[in-house]
Design a protein around this motif. Structure first.
Motif, PDB file in Angstrom:
ATOM      1  N   MET A   1       0.844  -1.201   0.000  1.00  0.00           N
ATOM      2  CA  MET A   1       0.000   0.000   0.000  1.00  0.00           C
ATOM      3  C   MET A   1       0.875   1.245   0.000  1.00  0.00           C
ATOM      4  SD  MET A   1      -3.132  -1.082  -0.024  1.00  0.00           S
ATOM      5  CE  MET A   1      -4.080   0.310   0.555  1.00  0.00           C
ATOM      6  N   PHE A   2       0.369   2.324  -0.596  1.00  0.00           N
ATOM      7  CA  PHE A   2       1.124   3.561  -0.615  1.00  0.00           C
ATOM      8  C   PHE A   2       0.146   4.728  -0.587  1.00  0.00           C
ATOM      9  CE2 PHE A   2       0.609   1.891  -4.872  1.00  0.00           C
ATOM     10  CZ  PHE A   2       0.024   2.934  -5.545  1.00  0.00           C
ATOM     11  N   GLU A   3       0.635   5.855  -0.169  1.00  0.00           N
ATOM     12  CA  GLU A   3      -0.191   7.061  -0.032  1.00  0.00           C
ATOM     13  C   GLU A   3       0.090   7.987  -1.203  1.00  0.00           C
ATOM     14  OE1 GLU A   3      -3.066   9.269   1.106  1.00  0.00           O
ATOM     15  OE2 GLU A   3      -2.517   7.545   2.327  1.00  0.00           O
ATOM     16  N   LEU A   4      -0.911   8.142  -2.091  1.00  0.00           N
ATOM     17  CA  LEU A   4      -0.711   8.938  -3.291  1.00  0.00           C
ATOM     18  C   LEU A   4      -0.568  10.422  -2.984  1.00  0.00           C
ATOM     19  CD1 LEU A   4      -3.205   7.252  -5.771  1.00  0.00           C
ATOM     20  CD2 LEU A   4      -0.762   6.878  -5.560  1.00  0.00           C
ATOM     21  N   SER A   5      -1.269  10.894  -1.993  1.00  0.00           N
ATOM     22  CA  SER A   5      -1.256  12.327  -1.729  1.00  0.00           C
ATOM     23  C   SER A   5       0.109  12.822  -1.279  1.00  0.00           C
ATOM     24  CB  SER A   5      -2.305  12.648  -0.657  1.00  0.00           C
ATOM     25  OG  SER A   5      -2.016  11.937   0.542  1.00  0.00           O
ATOM     26  N   LYS A   6       0.958  11.928  -0.795  1.00  0.00           N
ATOM     27  CA  LYS A   6       2.273  12.314  -0.318  1.00  0.00           C
ATOM     28  C   LYS A   6       3.341  12.210  -1.396  1.00  0.00           C
ATOM     29  CE  LYS A   6       1.351  10.961   4.480  1.00  0.00           C
ATOM     30  NZ  LYS A   6       1.799  10.115   5.618  1.00  0.00           N
ATOM     31  N   ASN A   7       2.962  11.841  -2.583  1.00  0.00           N
ATOM     32  CA  ASN A   7       3.968  11.636  -3.621  1.00  0.00           C
ATOM     33  C   ASN A   7       3.445  12.142  -4.955  1.00  0.00           C
ATOM     34  OD1 ASN A   7       6.306  10.751  -4.909  1.00  0.00           O
ATOM     35  ND2 ASN A   7       6.387   8.892  -3.675  1.00  0.00           N
ATOM     36  N   MET A   8       3.265  13.446  -5.040  1.00  0.00           N
ATOM     37  CA  MET A   8       2.755  14.053  -6.254  1.00  0.00           C
ATOM     38  C   MET A   8       3.732  13.896  -7.413  1.00  0.00           C
ATOM     39  SD  MET A   8       0.287  15.550  -7.726  1.00  0.00           S
ATOM     40  CE  MET A   8      -0.726  15.959  -6.300  1.00  0.00           C
ATOM     41  N   LEU A   9       5.052  13.935  -7.121  1.00  0.00           N
ATOM     42  CA  LEU A   9       6.050  13.799  -8.181  1.00  0.00           C
ATOM     43  C   LEU A   9       5.944  12.438  -8.866  1.00  0.00           C
ATOM     44  CD1 LEU A   9       8.464  14.844  -9.744  1.00  0.00           C
ATOM     45  CD2 LEU A   9       9.948  14.017  -7.885  1.00  0.00           C
ATOM     46  N   SER A  10       5.694  11.395  -8.094  1.00  0.00           N
ATOM     47  CA  SER A  10       5.554  10.066  -8.679  1.00  0.00           C
ATOM     48  C   SER A  10       4.353   9.997  -9.606  1.00  0.00           C
ATOM     49  CB  SER A  10       5.429   9.007  -7.575  1.00  0.00           C
ATOM     50  OG  SER A  10       6.615   8.924  -6.821  1.00  0.00           O
ATOM     51  N   LYS A  11       3.253  10.643  -9.219  1.00  0.00           N
ATOM     52  CA  LYS A  11       2.072  10.653 -10.087  1.00  0.00           C
ATOM     53  C   LYS A  11       2.359  11.388 -11.397  1.00  0.00           C
ATOM     54  CE  LYS A  11      -0.750  12.338  -6.928  1.00  0.00           C
ATOM     55  NZ  LYS A  11      -2.017  12.823  -6.323  1.00  0.00           N
ATOM     56  N   ILE A  12       3.109  12.468 -11.293  1.00  0.00           N
ATOM     57  CA  ILE A  12       3.475  13.206 -12.507  1.00  0.00           C
ATOM     58  C   ILE A  12       4.358  12.345 -13.402  1.00  0.00           C
ATOM     59  CG2 ILE A  12       4.725  15.218 -13.382  1.00  0.00           C
ATOM     60  CD1 ILE A  12       3.867  16.714 -10.864  1.00  0.00           C
ATOM     61  N   THR A  66      -5.796   0.336  -8.035  1.00  0.00           N
ATOM     62  CA  THR A  66      -6.101  -0.537  -6.886  1.00  0.00           C
ATOM     63  C   THR A  66      -4.969  -0.569  -5.862  1.00  0.00           C
ATOM     64  OG1 THR A  66      -5.254  -2.429  -8.160  1.00  0.00           O
ATOM     65  CG2 THR A  66      -7.624  -1.995  -8.242  1.00  0.00           C
ATOM     66  N   ARG A  67      -3.876   0.162  -6.121  1.00  0.00           N
ATOM     67  CA  ARG A  67      -2.749   0.290  -5.194  1.00  0.00           C
ATOM     68  C   ARG A  67      -2.079  -1.045  -4.875  1.00  0.00           C
ATOM     69  NH1 ARG A  67      -4.833   4.805  -0.762  1.00  0.00           N
ATOM     70  NH2 ARG A  67      -5.556   6.353  -2.281  1.00  0.00           N
ATOM     71  N   LYS A  68      -1.902  -1.860  -5.893  1.00  0.00           N
ATOM     72  CA  LYS A  68      -1.194  -3.133  -5.752  1.00  0.00           C
ATOM     73  C   LYS A  68       0.266  -2.908  -6.138  1.00  0.00           C
ATOM     74  CE  LYS A  68      -4.950  -5.466  -4.773  1.00  0.00           C
ATOM     75  NZ  LYS A  68      -5.178  -6.109  -3.453  1.00  0.00           N
ATOM     76  N   ILE A  69       1.087  -2.566  -5.157  1.00  0.00           N
ATOM     77  CA  ILE A  69       2.437  -2.107  -5.454  1.00  0.00           C
ATOM     78  C   ILE A  69       3.308  -3.212  -6.053  1.00  0.00           C
ATOM     79  CG2 ILE A  69       3.270  -2.600  -3.118  1.00  0.00           C
ATOM     80  CD1 ILE A  69       4.278   0.338  -5.401  1.00  0.00           C
ATOM     81  N   SER A  70       3.140  -4.457  -5.591  1.00  0.00           N
ATOM     82  CA  SER A  70       3.967  -5.549  -6.115  1.00  0.00           C
ATOM     83  C   SER A  70       3.653  -5.810  -7.579  1.00  0.00           C
ATOM     84  CB  SER A  70       3.749  -6.817  -5.284  1.00  0.00           C
ATOM     85  OG  SER A  70       4.135  -6.615  -3.946  1.00  0.00           O
ATOM     86  N   PRO A 132       7.159   2.781   0.115  1.00  0.00           N
ATOM     87  CA  PRO A 132       7.602   3.447   1.353  1.00  0.00           C
ATOM     88  C   PRO A 132       9.103   3.285   1.577  1.00  0.00           C
ATOM     89  CG  PRO A 132       5.586   2.205   1.728  1.00  0.00           C
ATOM     90  CD  PRO A 132       6.029   1.870   0.346  1.00  0.00           C
ATOM     91  N   ASP A 133       9.697   4.280   2.212  1.00  0.00           N
ATOM     92  CA  ASP A 133      11.155   4.278   2.399  1.00  0.00           C
ATOM     93  C   ASP A 133      11.650   3.033   3.102  1.00  0.00           C
ATOM     94  OD1 ASP A 133      11.203   6.718   1.170  1.00  0.00           O
ATOM     95  OD2 ASP A 133      11.178   7.880   3.029  1.00  0.00           O
ATOM     96  N   LYS A 134      10.911   2.566   4.102  1.00  0.00           N
ATOM     97  CA  LYS A 134      11.363   1.409   4.859  1.00  0.00           C
ATOM     98  C   LYS A 134      11.313   0.116   4.048  1.00  0.00           C
ATOM     99  CE  LYS A 134      10.016   3.270   9.383  1.00  0.00           C
ATOM    100  NZ  LYS A 134       9.197   3.057  10.610  1.00  0.00           N
ATOM    101  N   LYS A 135      10.465   0.076   3.018  1.00  0.00           N
ATOM    102  CA  LYS A 135      10.324  -1.136   2.206  1.00  0.00           C
ATOM    103  C   LYS A 135      11.013  -1.017   0.857  1.00  0.00           C
ATOM    104  CE  LYS A 135       5.843  -2.314   4.244  1.00  0.00           C
ATOM    105  NZ  LYS A 135       4.420  -2.623   3.968  1.00  0.00           N
ATOM    106  N   ARG A 136      11.613   0.137   0.578  1.00  0.00           N
ATOM    107  CA  ARG A 136      12.186   0.359  -0.750  1.00  0.00           C
ATOM    108  C   ARG A 136      13.446  -0.454  -0.979  1.00  0.00           C
ATOM    109  NH1 ARG A 136      12.779   6.474  -2.027  1.00  0.00           N
ATOM    110  NH2 ARG A 136      10.518   6.262  -1.754  1.00  0.00           N
ATOM    111  N   ALA A 137      14.281  -0.575   0.037  1.00  0.00           N
ATOM    112  CA  ALA A 137      15.561  -1.271  -0.118  1.00  0.00           C
ATOM    113  C   ALA A 137      15.388  -2.722  -0.583  1.00  0.00           C
ATOM    114  CB  ALA A 137      16.361  -1.205   1.184  1.00  0.00           C
ATOM    115  N   PRO A 138      14.485  -3.517   0.019  1.00  0.00           N
ATOM    116  CA  PRO A 138      14.319  -4.897  -0.485  1.00  0.00           C
ATOM    117  C   PRO A 138      13.915  -4.959  -1.950  1.00  0.00           C
ATOM    118  CG  PRO A 138      13.290  -4.645   1.669  1.00  0.00           C
ATOM    119  CD  PRO A 138      13.670  -3.277   1.214  1.00  0.00           C
ATOM    120  N   TYR A 139      13.019  -4.054  -2.364  1.00  0.00           N
ATOM    121  CA  TYR A 139      12.603  -4.056  -3.767  1.00  0.00           C
ATOM    122  C   TYR A 139      13.773  -3.706  -4.688  1.00  0.00           C
ATOM    123  CZ  TYR A 139       7.628  -4.532  -2.695  1.00  0.00           C
ATOM    124  OH  TYR A 139       6.408  -5.013  -2.298  1.00  0.00           O
TER     125      TYR A 139
END
Length: 416
Positions: A1-12, A66-70, A132-139
């Motif tokens: 899951m991720f929060e879209l409102s906190k990452n406007m640059l990614s949406k752009i 649907t916010r399915k990040i994987s 999320p920052d805490k989960k980014r490294a494994p990916y």
């Protein structure tokens, strides 16, 4: 899951990436003597490339909504890998490439292909930013492996599945569609069926022997208070040594005239043995080498399982007066089931797929022609790639069924 409102640059970035990919559909992908667009390319002349692009783009939008990040990450990687593999898709590239060098492709690739490649790269960056920052490294760590699986495993497997329905000879231009003829031939080919039996016989020799020996030595190392690291390194050395080098050394040891094995048995008055030439013992001689080479890896897995057993349980059993055998039977083995199951399944898959040891030590002679060796011989010696691919799919199905049965059986035992 991720929060879209906190990452406007990614949406752009996602909007920009999708826009670039869609724009590339109207631009040339190749700009040589004949300009080619995305609709001119297809997978092996069947599935149009534009259709694949549209499906992946729609899936990307769906997973984003649907916010399915994987799944979103997997789709982004697929789009990037798809752009990279366009170079291998169709014979149309022969019209714009006059040699086999990769740099010529870069020179002939049209700006439509470059824009699509940039767009898919932008999408991948945007998806990584959404994690999320805490989960980014494994990916980030698994990304190279994902590329390897898609580019070196998934697409070759799909191509092998495609050519298994054709009479596919590398040197013959005509490669007609034959339907299930190759599969029917595989089930009636006595040599292929014989090679399957040899593979299973080899696996039956390797799997229980390796598990018992590695488990025994893991217990010994675990009970030694000192020098555990030294023994771990010693036993693991064969596992990190080249299989080719090991095969060459053991071929010398098994030499019928001046090999070390015959020299040792001659000290007891025994006659020399043709270890790799006698059909009755050749496959078992290779089994011995495989067990010796791979036992160190299983020891490391078992040691990890032993170290996860709480010390307090073993100490309590000592207080209750349990013998060593009782501790192994009633405490250690039940608590090590995950490690045992893992070694059992991976050993089965590896044993049925054995090739290098057979190729280097016997060359498939003396009744040691395993299934993988026979498939290789059919594909690369006889150049019957379609028939070889069908046999490889049959072997894959057999291994898959065996693995599923093993997983089911071990799950039942675990529940009991």
């Amino acid at each position: 899951m991720f929060e879209l409102s906190k990452n406007m640059l990614s949406k752009i970035l996602i909007v920009v990436g999708l826009f670039l990919i869609i724009i590339s559909f109207f631009l040339p992908y190749a700009s040589g003597e004949v300009q080619l667009g995305v609709f001119d390319f297809s997978f092996w002349g069947t599935v149009n490339l534009l259709f694949v692009y549209i499906v992946l783009v729609c899936l990307f939008v769906l997973f984003f909504a649907t916010r399915k990040i994987s799944f979103l990450l997997g789709t982004a990687v697929s789009l990037l890998v798809l752009n990279i593999t366009v170079i291998f898709m169709r014979t149309e590239w022969q019209e714009v490439l006059r040699s086999k060098f990769f740099l010529d492709f870069l020179g002939a690739a049209g700006y439509g292909w470059w824009i699509s490649l940039i767009g898919s790269a932008v999408l991948l960056v945007a998806v990584v930013r959404l994690i999320p920052d805490k989960k980014r490294a494994p990916y980030l760590f698994i990304l190279p492996s994902i590329f390897g699986v898609f580019f070196l495993t998934f697409f070759p497997a799909m191509f092998a599945f495609f050519i298994s329905f054709h009479r596919w000879n590398i040197l013959v231009p005509n490669k007609p569609f034959v339907g299930l003829a190759n599969f029917r031939k595989a089930f009636t080919d006595e040599y292929f069926l014989r090679s399957l039996w040899i593979s299973f016989k080899y696996a039956l020799g390797v799997i229980p022997t390796k598990i018992v020996i590695s488990f025994f030595f893991a217990l010994l190392i675990y009970s030694i208070p000192k020098f555990k690291s030294v023994f771990r390194v010693i036993y693991f050395l064969p596992a990190v040594t080249s299989v080719v080098a090991i095969s060459v050394i053991w071929t010398w040891i098994y030499h019928p005239y001046y090999g070390l094995a015959n020299y040792l048995i001659s000290l007891f008055g025994a006659e020399p043995i043709n270890w790799l030439g006698n059909p009755e013992i050749a496959i078992w001689s290779v089994v011995l080498v495989s067990v010796w080479r791979s036992v160190g890896y299983s020891i490391i897995i078992f040691l990890a399982g032993l170290n996860n057993i709480p010390r307090i349980i073993l100490e309590a059993s000592d207080i209750d007066g349990a013998t060593r055998w009782q501790k192994v039977k009633n405490i250690i083995i039940p608590l090590m089931k995950p490690s045992l199951v893992f070694v059992f399944i991976t050993s089965t898959i590896g044993a049925i797929q054995v090739f290098t040891e057979i190729y280097m030590m016997t060359g498939g002679n003396a009744d040691t022609k395993t299934a993988v060796f026979y498939i290789w011989q059919t594909g690369f010696n006889k150049l019957q790639m379609g028939y070889a691919s069908s046999m490889s799919i049959v072997l894959f199905a057999i291994i898959l069924v065996i693995t599923l049965i093993q997983m089911r059986v071990t799950k039942i035992f675990k529940e009991e």
